[in-house]
Design a protein around this motif. Structure first.
Motif, short mmCIF file in Angstrom:
data_model
loop_
_atom_site.label_atom_id
_atom_site.label_comp_id
_atom_site.label_asym_id
_atom_site.label_seq_id
_atom_site.Cartn_x
_atom_site.Cartn_y
_atom_site.Cartn_z
N ILE A 158 -71.03 48.72 -0.41
CA ILE A 158 -71.40 49.80 0.51
C ILE A 158 -72.38 49.22 1.53
O ILE A 158 -73.49 48.80 1.18
CB ILE A 158 -72.04 50.98 -0.23
N LEU A 159 -71.96 49.18 2.79
CA LEU A 159 -72.77 48.62 3.86
C LEU A 159 -73.43 49.75 4.65
O LEU A 159 -72.74 50.66 5.12
CB LEU A 159 -71.91 47.78 4.80
N VAL A 160 -74.73 49.69 4.77
CA VAL A 160 -75.47 50.71 5.53
C VAL A 160 -75.82 50.13 6.89
O VAL A 160 -76.60 49.18 7.00
CB VAL A 160 -76.76 51.13 4.79
N ASN A 161 -75.20 50.67 7.92
CA ASN A 161 -75.44 50.20 9.30
C ASN A 161 -75.43 48.68 9.41
O ASN A 161 -76.43 48.06 9.79
CB ASN A 161 -76.78 50.76 9.82
N PRO A 162 -74.31 48.05 9.09
CA PRO A 162 -74.24 46.58 9.18
C PRO A 162 -74.33 46.11 10.62
O PRO A 162 -74.11 46.87 11.57
CB PRO A 162 -72.86 46.27 8.59
N ASP A 163 -74.63 44.83 10.79
CA ASP A 163 -74.75 44.25 12.13
C ASP A 163 -73.41 44.24 12.87
O ASP A 163 -72.35 44.10 12.27
CB ASP A 163 -75.24 42.80 12.03
N ASN A 164 -73.51 44.36 14.17
CA ASN A 164 -72.36 44.19 15.04
C ASN A 164 -71.81 42.77 14.88
O ASN A 164 -72.57 41.81 14.81
CB ASN A 164 -72.78 44.43 16.49
N LEU A 165 -70.49 42.63 14.78
CA LEU A 165 -69.89 41.32 14.54
C LEU A 165 -70.12 40.35 15.70
O LEU A 165 -70.23 39.14 15.49
CB LEU A 165 -68.39 41.47 14.28
N SER A 166 -70.22 40.87 16.90
CA SER A 166 -70.49 40.01 18.05
C SER A 166 -71.89 39.41 17.96
O SER A 166 -72.11 38.24 18.28
CB SER A 166 -70.34 40.80 19.36
N ASN A 261 -61.98 43.71 -2.39
CA ASN A 261 -62.87 44.70 -2.97
C ASN A 261 -62.98 45.92 -2.04
O ASN A 261 -62.81 45.80 -0.83
CB ASN A 261 -64.27 44.11 -3.17
N ASN A 262 -63.29 47.07 -2.64
CA ASN A 262 -63.49 48.27 -1.82
C ASN A 262 -64.75 48.11 -0.97
O ASN A 262 -65.82 47.78 -1.48
CB ASN A 262 -63.65 49.50 -2.71
N ILE A 263 -64.61 48.34 0.33
CA ILE A 263 -65.74 48.26 1.25
C ILE A 263 -65.89 49.61 1.94
O ILE A 263 -64.92 50.17 2.45
CB ILE A 263 -65.55 47.16 2.31
N SER A 264 -67.11 50.12 1.95
CA SER A 264 -67.42 51.37 2.63
C SER A 264 -68.61 51.14 3.54
O SER A 264 -69.46 50.28 3.29
CB SER A 264 -67.75 52.48 1.62
N ILE A 265 -68.68 51.91 4.60
CA ILE A 265 -69.82 51.84 5.52
C ILE A 265 -70.43 53.22 5.66
O ILE A 265 -69.73 54.20 5.90
CB ILE A 265 -69.39 51.32 6.91
N ILE A 266 -71.75 53.29 5.47
CA ILE A 266 -72.51 54.51 5.73
C ILE A 266 -73.31 54.26 7.01
O ILE A 266 -74.11 53.32 7.07
CB ILE A 266 -73.45 54.86 4.56
N SER A 267 -73.07 55.08 8.00
CA SER A 267 -73.72 54.86 9.29
C SER A 267 -74.63 56.02 9.66
O SER A 267 -74.37 57.17 9.30
CB SER A 267 -72.67 54.67 10.38
#
Length: 323
Positions: A158-166, A261-267
């Motif tokens: 679970i990724l919380v506000n991950p960095d922009n890929l650029s 793996n299951n990946i989720s993003i909480i923004s």
């Protein structure tokens, strides 16, 4: 003769100025940590190869590892609002990443690969079973790369506000190497660091990046983040210079595409450029699930913890109570 006197006077003035700055630095580190805001009665240390890693463990059930944002001001304080509730159904682990908070802060260049090793070793040696991970911001890349390297260690991410890929694709250039050298210089570099990690600057970060409503920032977080940035003295600046000079960046696009793996993003609703970031992640891995928390920015787990907790059962493994 006059020229020699001028040179001598300049040397004396310079030496005095450096000495005064040195005293100021010492005072800042002392008064920043004297309150012991980060004290915990649930303190454990993992003796890792590059230093001692502070961590906590509480609750029972399927394991969940909470990884704070990778920033010189961050620590596991980031998870304070949700840990107890989450521990009602899971074994909850938090840690201070190397270079952060109460963990050791070796004088070195910090990289994503360093944290990939740390997180993998922590799960292998401390948790000892596949783990759900909730991770914030800049630390997300290390979790993605660790999962790509050894998927058996992980369950749900679970990724919380991950960095922009650029942003993550930016690599150190010659100018960054020079800047890192200057920031790591004793006394002067340390003073620059103390200015960047001052209470005023931290309050500004919370107001502009972390919280939607700057009037609702609890003072305990301002004090705690300030303390985390100064524990360990002048060694604290090495993570700061590594992040500032892009050494903790890495390209995770291939890993995102390959992970099963299951990946989720909480923004956060008002996180900067979040729509663009989410589009990038979903293009790499269309199976990624996304949830938004209204009226939040970078740290929804602090700003609206009840809303954050309400989302977690959707993404975490079912509770398994150990006999």
């Amino acid at each position: 003769m006059k020229k020699k006197k001028k040179i001598t006077l300049m040397l004396v003035i310079t030496s005095l100025a450096v000495f005064i700055i040195h005293i100021i630095n010492k005072a800042i580190f002392f008064f920043s940590t004297i309150k012991e805001t980060l004290y915990s009665d649930n303190s454990n240390f993992y003796n890792w190869r590059f230093g001692k890693i502070f961590y906590t463990k509480k609750g029972s059930g399927s394991p969940v590892l909470l990884v704070h944002d990778l920033d010189n001001i961050s620590s596991d304080l980031e998870w304070k609002e949700i840990t107890n509730s989450l521990a009602d159904h899971h074994t909850v682990y938090t840690l201070d990443l190397l270079g952060c908070g109460r963990s050791d802060k070796p004088e070195m260049t910090y990289t994503t690969f360093l944290y990939v090793q740390l997180l993998s070793d922590f799960i292998k040696n401390i948790i000892k079973q596949p783990t759900d991970v909730i991770v914030t911001g800049h630390a997300s890349a290390a979790i993605i790369m660790a999962c790509y390297s050894d998927a058996k260690l992980f369950k749900n991410l679970i990724l919380v506000n991950p960095d922009n890929l650029s942003t993550m694709n930016q690599v150190p250039k010659y100018k960054h190497k020079i800047l890192q050298f200057l920031l790591n210089i004793p006394i002067i570099g340390t003073f620059v660091y103390n200015v960047s990690a001052s209470t005023t600057m931290i309050e500004d970060i919370f107001s502009k990046q972390y919280f939607v409503n700057s009037k609702k920032i609890p003072s305990k977080y301002l004090y705690g983040y300030h303390e985390a940035a100064h524990l360990g003295g002048s060694a604290s600046k090495y993570l700061y210079s590594s992040i500032r000079c892009h050494y903790t960046n890495t390209n995770i696009i291939h890993a995102l595409k390959e992970i099963n793996n299951n990946i989720s993003i909480i923004s956060g609703e008002f996180e900067k450029d979040i729509d663009c970031t989410l589009e990038q992640y979903i293009q790499c891995n269309p199976s990624i699930e996304v949830s938004h928390i209204k009226r939040t920015k970078h740290l929804p787990q602090i700003e609206r913890p009840k809303d954050f907790l309400a989302l977690l059962p959707l993404y975490l493994s079912e509770e398994i109570i150990e006999e």
